[in-house]
Every structure is written in C-alpha cells, then in structure tokens.
Design a protein around this motif. Structure first.
Motif, PDB file in Angstrom:
ATOM      1  N   ARG A 198     -24.087  -0.906  17.776  1.00  0.00           N
ATOM      2  CA  ARG A 198     -25.032  -0.389  18.691  1.00  0.00           C
ATOM      3  C   ARG A 198     -24.632  -0.566  20.118  1.00  0.00           C
ATOM      4  O   ARG A 198     -24.896   0.145  20.953  1.00  0.00           O
ATOM      5  N   LEU A 199     -23.590  -1.343  20.478  1.00  0.00           N
ATOM      6  CA  LEU A 199     -23.124  -2.001  21.773  1.00  0.00           C
ATOM      7  C   LEU A 199     -21.832  -0.971  21.987  1.00  0.00           C
ATOM      8  O   LEU A 199     -21.270  -1.190  22.967  1.00  0.00           O
ATOM      9  N   GLY A 200     -21.280  -0.463  21.085  1.00  0.00           N
ATOM     10  CA  GLY A 200     -20.203   0.206  21.140  1.00  0.00           C
ATOM     11  C   GLY A 200     -19.127   0.031  20.024  1.00  0.00           C
ATOM     12  O   GLY A 200     -19.355  -0.981  19.509  1.00  0.00           O
ATOM     13  N   THR A 201     -18.315   1.062  19.855  1.00  0.00           N
ATOM     14  CA  THR A 201     -17.294   0.984  18.671  1.00  0.00           C
ATOM     15  C   THR A 201     -15.977   1.359  19.281  1.00  0.00           C
ATOM     16  O   THR A 201     -15.773   2.313  20.089  1.00  0.00           O
ATOM     17  N   PHE A 202     -14.933   0.641  18.619  1.00  0.00           N
ATOM     18  CA  PHE A 202     -13.416   1.227  18.932  1.00  0.00           C
ATOM     19  C   PHE A 202     -13.050   2.651  18.583  1.00  0.00           C
ATOM     20  O   PHE A 202     -12.252   3.229  18.924  1.00  0.00           O
ATOM     21  N   ALA A 203     -13.863   2.844  17.460  1.00  0.00           N
ATOM     22  CA  ALA A 203     -13.571   4.561  16.870  1.00  0.00           C
ATOM     23  C   ALA A 203     -14.343   5.602  17.830  1.00  0.00           C
ATOM     24  O   ALA A 203     -14.068   6.527  17.334  1.00  0.00           O
ATOM     25  N   ARG A 204     -14.860   4.880  18.771  1.00  0.00           N
ATOM     26  CA  ARG A 204     -15.513   6.030  19.795  1.00  0.00           C
ATOM     27  C   ARG A 204     -16.543   6.974  19.166  1.00  0.00           C
ATOM     28  O   ARG A 204     -16.943   7.638  20.016  1.00  0.00           O
ATOM     29  N   ILE A 239     -19.416   5.595  18.770  1.00  0.00           N
ATOM     30  CA  ILE A 239     -20.710   4.935  19.799  1.00  0.00           C
ATOM     31  C   ILE A 239     -19.819   4.324  21.128  1.00  0.00           C
ATOM     32  O   ILE A 239     -19.308   3.468  20.822  1.00  0.00           O
ATOM     33  N   PRO A 240     -20.106   5.096  22.319  1.00  0.00           N
ATOM     34  CA  PRO A 240     -19.396   4.676  23.457  1.00  0.00           C
ATOM     35  C   PRO A 240     -20.040   3.271  23.664  1.00  0.00           C
ATOM     36  O   PRO A 240     -21.218   3.029  23.706  1.00  0.00           O
ATOM     37  N   ASP A 287     -20.123  -7.381  30.014  1.00  0.00           N
ATOM     38  CA  ASP A 287     -21.354  -6.986  29.847  1.00  0.00           C
ATOM     39  C   ASP A 287     -22.115  -7.166  28.254  1.00  0.00           C
ATOM     40  O   ASP A 287     -22.876  -7.518  28.057  1.00  0.00           O
ATOM     41  N   ALA A 288     -20.970  -6.438  27.612  1.00  0.00           N
ATOM     42  CA  ALA A 288     -21.177  -6.440  26.047  1.00  0.00           C
ATOM     43  C   ALA A 288     -21.275  -7.832  25.508  1.00  0.00           C
ATOM     44  O   ALA A 288     -22.126  -8.040  24.682  1.00  0.00           O
ATOM     45  N   ALA A 289     -20.208  -8.659  25.842  1.00  0.00           N
ATOM     46  CA  ALA A 289     -20.369  -9.905  25.337  1.00  0.00           C
ATOM     47  C   ALA A 289     -21.539 -10.702  25.768  1.00  0.00           C
ATOM     48  O   ALA A 289     -22.132 -11.563  24.963  1.00  0.00           O
ATOM     49  N   ARG A 290     -22.034 -10.594  27.050  1.00  0.00           N
ATOM     50  CA  ARG A 290     -23.348 -11.273  27.323  1.00  0.00           C
ATOM     51  C   ARG A 290     -24.407 -10.786  26.503  1.00  0.00           C
ATOM     52  O   ARG A 290     -25.443 -11.705  26.206  1.00  0.00           O
ATOM     53  N   LYS A 291     -24.545  -9.295  26.413  1.00  0.00           N
ATOM     54  CA  LYS A 291     -25.601  -8.967  25.617  1.00  0.00           C
ATOM     55  C   LYS A 291     -25.750  -9.410  23.948  1.00  0.00           C
ATOM     56  O   LYS A 291     -26.581  -9.650  23.547  1.00  0.00           O
ATOM     57  N   LYS A 292     -24.460  -9.545  23.602  1.00  0.00           N
ATOM     58  CA  LYS A 292     -24.327 -10.011  22.047  1.00  0.00           C
ATOM     59  C   LYS A 292     -24.905 -11.464  22.136  1.00  0.00           C
ATOM     60  O   LYS A 292     -25.483 -12.009  21.285  1.00  0.00           O
ATOM     61  N   PRO A 338     -11.070  14.089  11.015  1.00  0.00           N
ATOM     62  CA  PRO A 338     -10.694  15.485  11.178  1.00  0.00           C
ATOM     63  C   PRO A 338      -9.906  15.920  12.405  1.00  0.00           C
ATOM     64  O   PRO A 338     -10.335  15.269  13.552  1.00  0.00           O
ATOM     65  N   ASP A 339      -8.894  16.811  12.394  1.00  0.00           N
ATOM     66  CA  ASP A 339      -8.487  17.351  13.516  1.00  0.00           C
ATOM     67  C   ASP A 339      -7.643  16.580  14.524  1.00  0.00           C
ATOM     68  O   ASP A 339      -6.748  16.450  14.675  1.00  0.00           O
ATOM     69  N   ASP A 340      -8.677  15.798  15.192  1.00  0.00           N
ATOM     70  CA  ASP A 340      -7.835  15.090  16.399  1.00  0.00           C
ATOM     71  C   ASP A 340      -8.750  13.716  16.847  1.00  0.00           C
ATOM     72  O   ASP A 340      -9.686  13.687  15.806  1.00  0.00           O
ATOM     73  N   GLU A 341      -8.331  13.248  17.859  1.00  0.00           N
ATOM     74  CA  GLU A 341      -8.984  11.838  18.071  1.00  0.00           C
ATOM     75  C   GLU A 341     -10.522  12.010  18.637  1.00  0.00           C
ATOM     76  O   GLU A 341     -11.269  11.033  18.751  1.00  0.00           O
ATOM     77  N   TYR A 342     -11.040  13.216  18.947  1.00  0.00           N
ATOM     78  CA  TYR A 342     -12.176  13.547  19.612  1.00  0.00           C
ATOM     79  C   TYR A 342     -13.271  13.809  18.410  1.00  0.00           C
ATOM     80  O   TYR A 342     -14.401  14.027  19.046  1.00  0.00           O
ATOM     81  N   HIS A 343     -12.915  14.083  17.423  1.00  0.00           N
ATOM     82  CA  HIS A 343     -13.762  14.517  16.115  1.00  0.00           C
ATOM     83  C   HIS A 343     -14.839  13.464  16.042  1.00  0.00           C
ATOM     84  O   HIS A 343     -14.605  12.136  16.002  1.00  0.00           O
ATOM     85  N   LEU A 344     -16.182  13.705  16.014  1.00  0.00           N
ATOM     86  CA  LEU A 344     -17.042  12.649  16.014  1.00  0.00           C
ATOM     87  C   LEU A 344     -17.409  12.061  14.634  1.00  0.00           C
ATOM     88  O   LEU A 344     -17.693  10.833  14.600  1.00  0.00           O
ATOM     89  N   GLU A 345     -16.739  12.546  13.513  1.00  0.00           N
ATOM     90  CA  GLU A 345     -16.998  12.060  12.079  1.00  0.00           C
ATOM     91  C   GLU A 345     -15.707  11.295  11.925  1.00  0.00           C
ATOM     92  O   GLU A 345     -14.458  11.742  12.374  1.00  0.00           O
ATOM     93  N   CYS A 346     -15.697  10.349  11.106  1.00  0.00           N
ATOM     94  CA  CYS A 346     -14.680   9.349  10.702  1.00  0.00           C
ATOM     95  C   CYS A 346     -15.028   8.612   9.546  1.00  0.00           C
ATOM     96  O   CYS A 346     -15.947   8.349   9.334  1.00  0.00           O
TER      97      CYS A 346
END
Length: 284
Positions: A47-53, A55-56, A63-68, A154-162
């Motif tokens: 929920r704090l963000g993913t490397f697969a993009r 969830i930004p 900030d993310a480490a402090r929240k965790k 699918p398609d390229d690095e910007y596709h939302l599904e993975c």
C-alpha cells in the motif's frame, strides 16, 4: 573516538515486512546488538508503493521506511521499530550501471531518536521489451532467472496490469501467453522482480545496510551518550605531497549525534599528503 556498548541489549523491536526481510534483519541485530526483533505481519506494505509501479510510492524512501516502522510499532505495541526500504537508480560513478540503495531505519521512542543504516551497491534489475518467446528465453541469463524472479506485463513498462513473482519456466510461459493476449501489438515487457524475497542481490544489500545500522547502534555520543553517533560528512583538503596545495581528498571525518547535535572532527589516521596525480594543480 566514542564508546562502544550494547544499549539495545535485551530490548524488543518490531519489523513489519511481507517480503522475507526478517531472514536477514532479525538474526543480524540479535547477534550484533542483542536486540530481539519481532517479525510483524497484518499490514499490506505494498500500500506504500511497489517497484512494479502498479502503486506509486508517496514521499521519499525515508518517509516510507518511517511509516513502516510506525505501523509495525502500533501492531506489536513496541517502543522500538525497524523498517527497510529500497530504491533503484543508475550508479553514482559512471551513471551506466543499475544501482540499489537500501535503507534500514530504527525508530526509538524510548530515546526519541532515529538511526539509519545505508548501503548502495550494484542491482540486478534488468528489463527488456520482448516481441517473441525466443527473445524472452535469450533474456533469462541477463536477468539471472530463475534465482531472480520476473515481472511481466503487456505492451510496455507503463501497462497497469502485470504478473509478479515468476520463478519457473512454466510460470513464465503462462504469464507470457497472458501478456501477449492482452497486448495491442503482441509485445510484452519483462523485468526483474525487485521485491526482496524474489531478488537475492537486493536481499544481500539489505543485510549490508543492516550491518551498517548495527555499527551505529553501538556507537555512543561522547556528550549525551545516545546511540547513533556516526560519520555524517568528510572534510576535504589533504595537501599535495609535491606542491602543498589542498586536494579534494578527505583529511578528516565529521561525526554527529542524531539526538543532541554534537559534532566532532576527527583527522583520518595515517594520511599525511596526497599523491600529485590527485592534485588539480600538479595534474590539472
């Protein structure tokens, strides 16, 4: 320079993670600092963000480490929390290699301070646009598959599904067919999965960041005796052995306290002068 004790011996801290980081963080801090780190679950850290993009990440790596850390402390009712957060960029030397920056943060409400361990090293983060199965199999060596898992979309690095966590040829074939069917042109984008439990190179870097944290935890401020006294900057100006002019090489380290702000300048031992090859005057 400073006192080395174990101010966290016998205490407990939380570690919120769903990606296996407890396998390196918990034993390291128990061994080096006698700190019992409790693995905490029950919160989706994605929920704090993913490397697969998909969830930004909001805010900085810190900030993310402090929240965790804070969430882990709340869930476990502890006053000390540990959290890990990674980031990826190009290397700071040539700008050509993929680089991984790891932060392991300790939040201590008993002393009202934070201590951060850092490490930066080469990353396993290959990626490629693929238009055929033969191309994807040729890519596997570069991606260090299957020890390092994959993400495909699918398609390229910007596709939302993975599809993530691809660790076998059978899984890869299924994910490739899925992505191809959804692709507008039949292309897919494949990359290393950068989550810690799917990427052994990153997990090793997390261990090194934890080791850096462990060293800071036992180094006490000479003024207020708080842990976390560490080198925060260097002072340049080592004189050239030929002309005597100051160079860009360090001559001293600046140590700082995370709590009271005390600073101490310590001359680097066994350094008298710099080689003329490192001097801008003798070797412009």
């Amino acid at each position: 320079m400073s006192n080395y004790l174990k101010p966290y011996a016998g205490l407990k801290a939380s570690l919120l993670t769903q990606h296996g980081k407890e396998s390196v963080v918990c034993p390291e801090l128990l061994h080096t600092n006698s700190l019992e780190v409790i693995h905490v679950t029950g919160y989706d850290t994605d929920r704090l963000g993913t490397f697969a993009r998909d969830i930004p990440r909001q805010g900085s790596q810190l900030d993310a480490a402090r929240k965790k850390a804070r969430v882990g402390m709340e869930l476990s009712d502890t006053k000390i929390g540990i959290a890990s957060e990674g980031a990826f960029a190009n290397d700071p030397y040539t700008g050509l290699l993929p680089w991984n920056y790891e932060l392991v943060l300790l939040v201590d409400d008993t002393r009202n301070l934070e201590i951060a361990g850092f490490y930066g090293g080469e990353a396993q983060s290959a990626s490629k646009q693929i238009s055929s199965w033969d191309e994807i199999t040729a890519f596997l060596s570069e991606a260090q598959f299957p020890s390092h898992q994959l993400v495909i979309r699918p398609d390229d690095e910007y596709h939302l599904e993975c599809r993530k966590g691809i660790g076998t040829i059978e899984m890869l074939r299924e994910a490739y067919d899925w992505a191809t069917n959804l692709s507008k042109k039949g292309d897919v984008f494949v990359e290393n999965d950068l989550r810690a439990h799917t990427n052994p190179t990153r997990m090793a870097n997390i261990l090194k960041a934890t080791q850096n944290l462990a060293k800071k935890m036992v180094c006490l401020c000479p003024e207020c005796a708080s842990p976390g006294f560490a080198i925060t900057e260097t002072k340049k100006g080592l004189p050239c052995s030929h002309c005597g002019m100051p160079t860009n090489l360090p001559v001293a380290n600046i140590w700082s306290c995370v709590r009271c702000g005390c600073k101490k300048e310590v001359v680097i031992a066994n350094q008298i002068s710099a080689d003329p090859s490192r001097c801008n005057c003798c070797n412009p």
